[in-house]
Scaffold this motif. Structure first.
Motif, PDB file in Angstrom:
ATOM      1  N   ARG A  53      32.702  42.995  36.104  1.00 24.25           N
ATOM      2  CA  ARG A  53      32.966  44.325  35.805  1.00 24.25           C
ATOM      3  C   ARG A  53      33.023  44.800  34.269  1.00 24.25           C
ATOM      4  O   ARG A  53      32.760  45.877  34.086  1.00 24.25           O
ATOM      5  CB  ARG A  53      34.330  44.684  36.595  1.00 24.25           C
ATOM      6  N   ARG A 166      46.925  46.781  39.700  1.00 24.90           N
ATOM      7  CA  ARG A 166      45.940  47.238  38.512  1.00 24.90           C
ATOM      8  C   ARG A 166      46.865  46.746  37.214  1.00 24.90           C
ATOM      9  O   ARG A 166      47.889  47.211  36.826  1.00 24.90           O
ATOM     10  CB  ARG A 166      45.919  48.591  38.723  1.00 24.90           C
ATOM     11  N   GLU A 171      42.743  47.838  34.139  1.00 25.53           N
ATOM     12  CA  GLU A 171      43.646  48.487  35.216  1.00 25.53           C
ATOM     13  C   GLU A 171      42.636  49.573  36.117  1.00 25.53           C
ATOM     14  O   GLU A 171      42.898  49.999  37.041  1.00 25.53           O
ATOM     15  CB  GLU A 171      44.643  49.348  34.664  1.00 25.53           C
ATOM     16  N   GLU A 172      41.456  49.400  35.323  1.00 26.03           N
ATOM     17  CA  GLU A 172      40.473  50.236  36.221  1.00 26.03           C
ATOM     18  C   GLU A 172      39.893  49.495  37.451  1.00 26.03           C
ATOM     19  O   GLU A 172      39.281  50.034  38.265  1.00 26.03           O
ATOM     20  CB  GLU A 172      39.229  50.743  35.160  1.00 26.03           C
TER      21      GLU A 172
END
Length: 183
Positions: A53, A166, A171-172
């Motif tokens: 990510r 998160r 936190e995304e």
């Protein structure tokens, strides 16, 4: 009694066998065996979740690296995970170590290293201005999320068990803690 009558040197560190994780913390040489299975599972899964990510070039990207050797002043630390925002460190250094303090560290706590990770290492991370720290305890099934504020660590959250969380600075991404425990 310390093993030396002087502060440990980098030469002392490199003389240790490769199967040990070696660090110099405030002049003392610390050597630990490779992690136990629960520790290894949690550590591996942190990388598998965050890497795809965030480990990408460009804005919003991070270098997320396992067991990097950090040279922070006279201290040589090896966090389980360290991350640098690509805006701060566009390329990894050519040396075999990182002289730039990371933007995030993650320590996977083991009974033999928890006191060092929570105490003296965390103090060095604060001294060097590392803004984010995660402490993962596979035995207690917890994730502590800390943020540096005015030179002091603030615990933003302690997550337990199989929660979906998160956690700053990532936190995304919704992180399902149950993925970390190896069940």
């Amino acid at each position: 009694m310390p093993p030396f009558d002087r502060p440990a040197s980098y030469e002392d560190l490199v003389k240790l066998p490769d199967n040990l994780v070696a660090e110099i913390v405030e002049g003392e040489l610390h050597a630990s065996p490779r992690p136990a299975p629960r520790h290894a599972v949690a550590g591996s899964r942190v990388g598998r979740v965050l890497g795809p990510r965030f480990d990408r070039p460009g804005p919003g990207g991070w270098w997320i690296l396992y067991e990097t050797e950090l040279h922070l002043g006279a201290d040589i630390l090896v966090p389980d995970w360290a991350g640098w925002r690509r805006e701060r460190m566009p390329r990894v250094p050519d040396e075999a170590f990182f002289p730039l303090a990371p933007d995030w560290v993650c320590e996977i706590l083991s009974p033999s290293t928890a006191a060092l990770d929570r105490g003296r290492k965390r103090a060095i991370y604060a001294r060097e201005g590392v803004p984010h720290c995660w402490l993962i305890d596979p035995g207690a099934r917890t994730l502590e999320v800390l943020q540096l504020e005015s030179g002091r660590w603030t615990i933003l959250a302690t997550h337990v068990g199989d929660e979906a969380v998160r956690a700053v600075p990532f936190e995304e991404l919704e992180l399902h803690l149950g993925q970390l425990w190896g069940d």
